[in-house]
Design a protein around this motif. Structure first.
Motif, short mmCIF file in Angstrom:
data_model
loop_
_atom_site.label_atom_id
_atom_site.label_comp_id
_atom_site.label_asym_id
_atom_site.label_seq_id
_atom_site.Cartn_x
_atom_site.Cartn_y
_atom_site.Cartn_z
N VAL A 34 0.86 -1.19 0.00
CA VAL A 34 0.00 0.00 0.00
C VAL A 34 0.89 1.24 0.00
N SER A 35 0.40 2.29 -0.61
CA SER A 35 1.12 3.57 -0.55
C SER A 35 0.43 4.49 0.44
N TYR A 36 1.21 5.37 1.04
CA TYR A 36 0.70 6.43 1.90
C TYR A 36 1.13 7.75 1.26
N ASN A 37 0.18 8.47 0.72
CA ASN A 37 0.51 9.67 -0.04
C ASN A 37 0.41 10.93 0.82
N ALA A 38 1.39 11.77 0.71
CA ALA A 38 1.36 13.11 1.30
C ALA A 38 1.90 14.06 0.24
N TYR A 39 1.50 15.32 0.32
CA TYR A 39 1.82 16.27 -0.74
C TYR A 39 2.35 17.57 -0.13
N LEU A 40 3.34 18.16 -0.81
CA LEU A 40 3.92 19.42 -0.35
C LEU A 40 3.78 20.46 -1.45
N LEU A 41 3.14 21.57 -1.11
CA LEU A 41 2.97 22.69 -2.03
C LEU A 41 4.00 23.77 -1.68
N MET A 42 4.84 24.11 -2.65
CA MET A 42 5.91 25.08 -2.42
C MET A 42 5.55 26.41 -3.08
N ASP A 43 4.59 27.12 -2.51
CA ASP A 43 4.13 28.41 -3.01
C ASP A 43 4.84 29.50 -2.20
N GLU A 44 4.31 30.72 -2.24
CA GLU A 44 4.86 31.77 -1.36
C GLU A 44 4.81 31.31 0.09
N LYS A 45 3.75 30.60 0.42
CA LYS A 45 3.66 29.88 1.68
C LYS A 45 3.80 28.39 1.38
N THR A 46 4.43 27.66 2.27
CA THR A 46 4.58 26.21 2.08
C THR A 46 3.46 25.49 2.80
N VAL A 47 2.92 24.47 2.13
CA VAL A 47 1.75 23.76 2.65
C VAL A 47 1.97 22.26 2.54
N LEU A 48 1.89 21.57 3.65
CA LEU A 48 1.91 20.11 3.68
C LEU A 48 0.47 19.62 3.76
N LEU A 49 0.10 18.74 2.84
CA LEU A 49 -1.25 18.16 2.84
C LEU A 49 -1.15 16.72 3.32
N ASP A 50 -1.49 16.53 4.60
CA ASP A 50 -1.51 15.24 5.29
C ASP A 50 -0.10 14.70 5.52
N THR A 51 -0.03 13.71 6.41
CA THR A 51 1.25 13.05 6.67
C THR A 51 1.08 11.57 6.32
N VAL A 52 1.76 10.68 7.02
CA VAL A 52 1.80 9.28 6.59
C VAL A 52 1.74 8.36 7.80
N ASP A 53 1.71 7.08 7.50
CA ASP A 53 1.74 6.03 8.51
C ASP A 53 3.13 5.95 9.16
N LYS A 54 3.16 5.45 10.36
CA LYS A 54 4.43 5.34 11.09
C LYS A 54 5.45 4.51 10.33
N SER A 55 4.99 3.51 9.57
CA SER A 55 5.91 2.60 8.90
C SER A 55 6.77 3.28 7.85
N VAL A 56 6.32 4.41 7.32
CA VAL A 56 7.09 5.11 6.28
C VAL A 56 7.43 6.53 6.70
N SER A 57 7.38 6.80 8.00
CA SER A 57 7.59 8.17 8.46
C SER A 57 9.02 8.65 8.23
N ASP A 58 10.00 7.76 8.28
CA ASP A 58 11.39 8.19 8.11
C ASP A 58 11.62 8.76 6.70
N VAL A 59 11.17 8.02 5.68
CA VAL A 59 11.38 8.50 4.32
C VAL A 59 10.54 9.75 4.04
N PHE A 60 9.35 9.80 4.63
CA PHE A 60 8.50 10.98 4.49
C PHE A 60 9.18 12.22 5.06
N LEU A 61 9.75 12.11 6.25
CA LEU A 61 10.41 13.26 6.88
C LEU A 61 11.66 13.67 6.11
#
Length: 399
Positions: A34-61
């Motif tokens: 399974v994938s756990y998707n999170a998205y980062l918007l790099m506009d004038e302000k930076t926006v993270l849309l959701d995070t992820v499961d603990k199992s993939v938190s290292d690569v996400f961070l």
């Protein structure tokens, strides 16, 4: 090593994949991960849309830190507070304490439930139609309660016409190098997992999904970014049509699923003979499943797909065969309706499973039970073949 991927000129996928997890939510087999998707918007302000499961938190961070570099994280949008999408939220807020959490009031309450009190937590609760401008992008928030938790919302980016759809439009299956649905053979290799994901995770909440689809119809959507599975940028209407069928409990196909529960093989033999009789009558789409070896999640998905369902059960301790009873109760729990049903039971000293199956099915909405209901004592006899033919005739005629 970071593993992010650009979606647009200023939007990035920064999720992760778990190929080792055997059971999603400790219930559903996921042999393709399974994938756990999170998205980062790099506009004038930076926006993270959701995070992820603990199992993939290292690569996400790692992904998040690499992309941000020296920049501050300004906002964290929480569309859904289920732990497979919020487990890393605590780590994010500890690393970026100036970030403002944007979410519904129910989600904010859940943050406290999951993580306790954060010192100086910055938050902005939103409701239907509220917006957030980050520079080039204006994000608006659409409430989606019970799709499939009560705090859920989805986020729409008016600039690039992207819907960040939370758990809606997700699927089982880990992502490879191909991030987009048009880069993979979705219909042949992913549709079954998408159906099984929807029917088992969200299927109970068809009316709420219909309400979200109605809201989505008023938006110009050029991309769907779900929290599981590939991103959609082509043929979005095709996938929306699948959701319309599933959420309205409308069969996708004129097809017959025969599910049988057999102890010594006699009920199985009767089920196979019925399938053969249907084939002789020109029915081309017949699938036969042993409920003892097929996981209920697959059978729930097939029941959502097929127009006709036949249940053949041995009587066990004067009741329904246990694996068959589990299947029927799963179908009821997922609010399946609008199907045509055939029934067959078997019992050496008490053939009672048929009547008990009928009771469960009649408690569900718009289930048409065909006659005759076939009752076998130990094994099907020659004298009962006309009954089997009559049921095959009834199924074929109703297709």
């Amino acid at each position: 090593m970071y593993q992010h991927r650009a979606i647009t000129e200023d939007l990035y996928w920064i999720g992760g994949n778990d190929r080792r997890l055997a059971l999603f939510e400790n219930v559903y087999p996921i042999p393709r991960g399974v994938s756990y998707n999170a998205y980062l918007l790099m506009d004038e302000k930076t926006v993270l849309l959701d995070t992820v499961d603990k199992s993939v938190s290292d690569v996400f961070l790692e992904n998040l830190e690499h992309l941000l570099g020296e920049r501050q994280l300004d906002y964290v949008i929480v569309n859904h507070m289920e732990p497979d999408h919020c487990a890393a939220l605590g780590q994010v807020l500890h690393r970026y304490p100036e970030a403002v959490v944007v979410c519904t009031q129910k989600a904010l309450d859940m943050i406290g439930q999951f993580f306790g009190a954060f010192p100086a937590l910055r938050s902005q609760t939103v409701k239907e139609g509220d917006t957030l401008t980050t520079g080039r992008h204006t994000l608006s928030f659409v409430m989606a309660p019970m799709v499939h938790w009560p705090e859920v919302m989805v986020t729409y980016d008016a600039a690039d016409k992207i819907l960040f759809s939370a758990d809606a439009f997700g699927t089982f299956g880990a992502l490879g190098g191909n991030l987009f649905a048009d880069e993979i053979p979705f219909e042949s290799q992913w549709l079954e997992d998408a159906r099984r994901y929807y029917t088992n995770i969200v299927g109970k909440y068809g009316p709420q999904v219909q309400a979200l689809l109605k809201k989505a119809a008023s938006l110009e959507i050029q991309m769907l970014c779900p929290l599981h599975g590939p991103i959609w940028r082509e043929n979005i209407g095709w996938f929306l049509d699948k959701y319309m069928h599933w959420s309205s409990y409308t069969p996708e196909e004129s097809a017959v699923m025969i599910a049988y529960g057999s102890v010594y093989g006699n009920t199985e033999a009767a089920a196979f003979l019925l399938a053969s009789r249907l084939a002789e009558r020109g029915v081309r789409n017949v699938l036969l499943y042993d409920v003892s070896v097929t996981h209920p999640s697959l059978l729930v998905a097939e029941a959502f797909r097929c127009s006709h369902l036949i249940f053949a059960s041995a009587t066990y301790n004067a009741g329904i065969f246990p694996c068959m009873e589990t299947l029927l109760l799963e179908l009821k729990a997922h609010s399946l309706k609008n199907r045509t049903i055939g029934l067959l039971d078997n019992g050496t000293w008490a053939a009672t499973a048929g009547n008990q199956m009928r009771t469960v099915l009649e408690s569900m909405q718009n289930m048409t039970i065909l006659e005759p209901v076939i009752h076998i004592k130990s094994a099907l006899t020659e004298a009962q073949l006309p009954e089997l033919d009559a049921l095959a005739d009834a199924v074929a005629a109703s297709l």
